[in-house]
Design an enzyme around this catalytic site. Structure first.
Site, PDB file in Angstrom:
ATOM      1  N   ARG A  81     -57.356   1.565  -6.383  1.00 27.52           N
ATOM      2  CA  ARG A  81     -57.091   0.770  -7.616  1.00 27.52           C
ATOM      3  C   ARG A  81     -58.282   0.467  -8.255  1.00 27.52           C
ATOM      4  O   ARG A  81     -59.075  -0.046  -7.675  1.00 27.52           O
ATOM      5  CB  ARG A  81     -56.344  -0.495  -6.723  1.00 27.52           C
ATOM      6  CG  ARG A  81     -56.056  -1.717  -7.721  1.00 27.52           C
ATOM      7  CD  ARG A  81     -55.278  -2.752  -7.198  1.00 27.52           C
ATOM      8  NE  ARG A  81     -54.847  -3.732  -8.302  1.00 27.52           N
ATOM      9  CZ  ARG A  81     -55.558  -4.963  -8.712  1.00 27.52           C
ATOM     10  NH1 ARG A  81     -56.507  -5.253  -7.568  1.00 27.52           N
ATOM     11  NH2 ARG A  81     -55.366  -5.500  -9.733  1.00 27.52           N
ATOM     12  N   HIS A 124     -57.992  -6.225 -16.476  1.00 25.41           N
ATOM     13  CA  HIS A 124     -58.548  -7.134 -15.383  1.00 25.41           C
ATOM     14  C   HIS A 124     -59.747  -7.893 -16.252  1.00 25.41           C
ATOM     15  O   HIS A 124     -61.029  -7.985 -15.835  1.00 25.41           O
ATOM     16  CB  HIS A 124     -59.404  -6.156 -14.368  1.00 25.41           C
ATOM     17  CG  HIS A 124     -59.618  -7.038 -13.017  1.00 25.41           C
ATOM     18  ND1 HIS A 124     -58.970  -6.511 -11.798  1.00 25.41           N
ATOM     19  CD2 HIS A 124     -60.138  -7.900 -12.740  1.00 25.41           C
ATOM     20  CE1 HIS A 124     -59.381  -7.190 -10.933  1.00 25.41           C
ATOM     21  NE2 HIS A 124     -60.326  -8.179 -11.357  1.00 25.41           N
ATOM     22  N   GLU A 169     -53.962 -10.797 -12.340  1.00 23.83           N
ATOM     23  CA  GLU A 169     -54.013 -12.340 -12.015  1.00 23.83           C
ATOM     24  C   GLU A 169     -54.051 -13.145 -13.461  1.00 23.83           C
ATOM     25  O   GLU A 169     -55.267 -13.486 -14.006  1.00 23.83           O
ATOM     26  CB  GLU A 169     -55.466 -12.586 -11.549  1.00 23.83           C
ATOM     27  CG  GLU A 169     -55.581 -11.854 -10.099  1.00 23.83           C
ATOM     28  CD  GLU A 169     -56.620 -12.458  -9.192  1.00 23.83           C
ATOM     29  OE1 GLU A 169     -57.643 -13.035  -9.737  1.00 23.83           O
ATOM     30  OE2 GLU A 169     -56.738 -11.861  -8.000  1.00 23.83           O
ATOM     31  N   ASN A 296     -52.387 -10.585  -4.788  1.00 22.78           N
ATOM     32  CA  ASN A 296     -54.148 -10.551  -4.230  1.00 22.78           C
ATOM     33  C   ASN A 296     -53.982 -12.107  -3.592  1.00 22.78           C
ATOM     34  O   ASN A 296     -53.483 -13.113  -3.981  1.00 22.78           O
ATOM     35  CB  ASN A 296     -54.755 -10.684  -5.628  1.00 22.78           C
ATOM     36  CG  ASN A 296     -54.904  -9.569  -6.341  1.00 22.78           C
ATOM     37  OD1 ASN A 296     -54.346  -8.418  -5.907  1.00 22.78           O
ATOM     38  ND2 ASN A 296     -55.406  -9.396  -7.493  1.00 22.78           N
ATOM     39  N   TYR A 298     -56.498 -14.384  -0.809  1.00 21.71           N
ATOM     40  CA  TYR A 298     -57.672 -14.705  -0.292  1.00 21.71           C
ATOM     41  C   TYR A 298     -57.590 -15.709   0.728  1.00 21.71           C
ATOM     42  O   TYR A 298     -58.178 -15.825   1.586  1.00 21.71           O
ATOM     43  CB  TYR A 298     -58.752 -14.757  -1.321  1.00 21.71           C
ATOM     44  CG  TYR A 298     -59.298 -13.576  -2.048  1.00 21.71           C
ATOM     45  CD1 TYR A 298     -59.953 -12.724  -1.495  1.00 21.71           C
ATOM     46  CD2 TYR A 298     -58.426 -13.036  -2.978  1.00 21.71           C
ATOM     47  CE1 TYR A 298     -60.252 -11.484  -2.194  1.00 21.71           C
ATOM     48  CE2 TYR A 298     -58.806 -11.983  -3.898  1.00 21.71           C
ATOM     49  CZ  TYR A 298     -59.766 -11.282  -3.167  1.00 21.71           C
ATOM     50  OH  TYR A 298     -60.128  -9.819  -3.983  1.00 21.71           O
ATOM     51  N   GLU A 353     -54.907  -6.809  -3.310  1.00 20.47           N
ATOM     52  CA  GLU A 353     -56.305  -7.361  -3.067  1.00 20.47           C
ATOM     53  C   GLU A 353     -56.426  -8.108  -1.798  1.00 20.47           C
ATOM     54  O   GLU A 353     -55.459  -9.090  -1.757  1.00 20.47           O
ATOM     55  CB  GLU A 353     -56.865  -8.240  -4.227  1.00 20.47           C
ATOM     56  CG  GLU A 353     -57.503  -7.180  -5.313  1.00 20.47           C
ATOM     57  CD  GLU A 353     -58.056  -8.201  -6.401  1.00 20.47           C
ATOM     58  OE1 GLU A 353     -58.701  -9.280  -6.054  1.00 20.47           O
ATOM     59  OE2 GLU A 353     -58.107  -7.725  -7.681  1.00 20.47           O
TER      60      GLU A 353
HETATM   61  C1  GCO Z   1     -59.151 -10.718  -8.505  1.00 19.48           C
HETATM   62  C2  GCO Z   1     -60.275 -10.549  -8.589  1.00 19.48           C
HETATM   63  C3  GCO Z   1     -61.517  -9.920  -8.288  1.00 19.48           C
HETATM   64  C4  GCO Z   1     -62.643 -10.855  -7.534  1.00 19.48           C
HETATM   65  C5  GCO Z   1     -62.130 -11.238  -6.199  1.00 19.48           C
HETATM   66  C6  GCO Z   1     -62.981 -12.229  -5.622  1.00 19.48           C
HETATM   67  O1  GCO Z   1     -58.467  -9.667  -8.829  1.00 19.48           O
HETATM   68  O2  GCO Z   1     -58.860 -11.670  -7.781  1.00 19.48           O
HETATM   69  O3  GCO Z   1     -60.601 -10.918 -10.063  1.00 19.48           O
HETATM   70  O4  GCO Z   1     -62.207  -9.404  -9.513  1.00 19.48           O
HETATM   71  O5  GCO Z   1     -63.684 -10.293  -7.186  1.00 19.48           O
HETATM   72  O6  GCO Z   1     -60.999 -12.016  -6.363  1.00 19.48           O
HETATM   73  O7  GCO Z   1     -63.123 -13.334  -6.102  1.00 19.48           O
END
Ligand code: GCO
Length: 444
Positions: A81, A124, A169, A296, A298, A353
């Site tokens: 990706r 992006h 995002e 995505n 985290y 992600e």
């Molecule tokens: C996303 C991001 C990445 C960041 C990652 C860590 O798509 O979320 O923008 O570019 O590097 O999320 O913060």
């Protein structure tokens, strides 16, 4: 340590797509071979980037793409990706920049030769600066410019791209960029944030239509980031705050694309001058059916009631954190997926992600990032759990292939499964990268 999932897990199937992810501004460099974008301008402001770095060289991927393709192939992944830099492929008059297009064409050829599927993101965050000079995402016209760009790319690349994503995002572009001013273009104004968000969503819908026309054989969708919101306490006020935070921040994007409406509670929370600038027909365009939704993930976030703002984020305490200070909470990924699946009729989902910045140490040419490995292990299990609870998840991408330019944190934070020495541009696979490759190879 090895990566593993429970026996007979759908994650062990060769049909489940594994990949690694990057984005153009974060890795490419070679800014002299493209037009300026809003992140170049933002980086040039003193103090904007914590270590004073920028995207002019980054990982120098533009010149090292062949070596990077070999690295990707060595990971045994099914997919890669990446994003296209709009200011690299299109001139200000809207005509193609041939050398920019050729760069991505050779990348696509290289992926095809290695039997790796291309997951291409059109946007992006690197808006051409000339569009920002005309108002950027505050202008409805920018959504139509984006459609033209999507048209050009999908005509040039067609179904050599396995999957197109319109935006990555939009929350970050609109909220961080135009409402809070933390990201480029650095505007902090509530009404601007909401206007930018609407035009981004419109851009997504307009682009999706041309992608489907020009490349009906590819999987076309959108990538959203979500940090599921939890209440600090069981009180009704805190629970209400967590729901409102979700509606204002993350569901603000999910509900329009999946159900064709903005969340009512968020609309009611916004003053009249910050209502989204919806023109007749917009919501139908925005809610056009997608082939997939990219998510995505985290971390989760915790909120408490705030009499002035409605909700306030409560920083994590007493829980494991990554080097970003983000709570490590795999269970929240399962909760998020199951919750979305309960609320909406979801298209197939890809985890586009997932990953962690950790304090990596290179010792004797090795990076033993056991903490990152634990992070991946936990989140692969979380995806497994969500599938068992009925969510149609088709793939998982590690963020990121390489340590790279982490936006306002520059090169200070390392998300890669590959270590990058920014002085020599040497790449060294970390223990997590070795484990990922081995795990993927062992599928049945
Ligand atoms: C996303 C991001 C990445 C960041 C990652 C860590 O798509 O979320 O923008 O570019 O590097 O999320 O913060």
């Amino acid at each position: 340590m090895k990566l593993s999932v429970p026996d007979h897990s759908p994650l062990q199937s060769r049909d489940f797509i594994y990949g690694v992810a990057t984005s153009a501004f974060q890795i490419e460099g070679a800014s002299d071979r493209r037009l300026p974008c809003i992140w170049d301008t933002f980086c040039a402001q003193p103090g904007a980037i914590s270590d004073g770095t920028d995207g002019h060289i980054a990982c120098d991927h533009y010149h090292r793409w062949e070596q990077d393709l070999e690295l990707i192939a060595s990971l045994n992944v099914d997919a890669y990706r990446f994003s296209v830099s709009w200011p690299r492929v299109m001139k200000e008059d809207g005509s193609p920049n041939r050398s920019g297009l050729d760069f991505y064409l050779q990348l696509l050829d290289g992926l095809a030769a290695r039997n790796i599927k291309a997951f291409l993101t059109l946007y992006h965050w690197d808006l051409p600066q000339y569009l920002q000079d005309r108002g950027g995402w505050l202008k409805r016209e920018t959504a139509f410019k984006f459609r033209d760009y999507a048209d050009m790319i999908s005509r040039a690349f067609g179904d050599r791209v396995y999957s197109y994503a319109t935006l990555n995002e939009p929350f970050c572009s609109a909220y961080l960029g135009y409402e809070k001013g933390f990201h480029a273009p650095g505007i902090s104004d509530l009404a601007s944030g909401r206007s930018a968000a609407h035009h981004l969503l419109l851009a997504h819908g307009l682009a999706l239509e041309v992608l489907n026309q020009n490349s009906p054989g590819s999987f076309n969708g959108l990538v959203l980031n979500m940090s599921p919101t939890y209440p600090l306490s069981a009180s009704a006020e805190d629970r209400h705050a967590a729901v409102l935070a979700n509606d204002m921040l993350f569901n603000w994007y999910a509900q329009p694309v999946l159900a064709g409406t903005y969340p009512a509670a968020a609309l009611a929370h916004l003053p009249a001058q910050a209502q989204p600038p919806i023109a007749p027909g917009d919501m139908e365009i925005i809610a056009r059916p997608m082939d997939y939704l990219g998510l995505n993930y985290y971390t989760r976030s915790v909120y408490r009631a705030d009499p002035d703002r409605g909700f306030t984020e409560s920083p994590p305490t007493g829980v494991p954190l990554t080097d970003m200070g983000w709570e490590i909470c795999p269970q929240a990924l399962t909760d998020l997926l199951v919750d979305l699946n309960d609320r909406y009729v979801l298209p197939p989902v890809f985890i586009t992600e997932n990953g962690a910045a950790m304090l990596d140490r290179k010792i004797n040419n090795r990076i033993n990032d056991i903490d990152r490995l634990h992070y991946y292990q936990g989140h692969l299990h979380a995806v497994h759990d969500a599938i068992l609870q009925g969510v149609d998840i088709r793939g998982y991408f590690a963020w990121s292939l390489l340590d790279n330019f982490e936006w306002t944190l520059g090169h200070e934070k390392r998300f890669g499964i590959t270590y990058v020495d920014y002085t020599t541009q040497e790449r060294t696979l970390k223990a997590s990268g070795h484990a990922f490759a081995e795990f993927i190879n062992k599928r049945i």
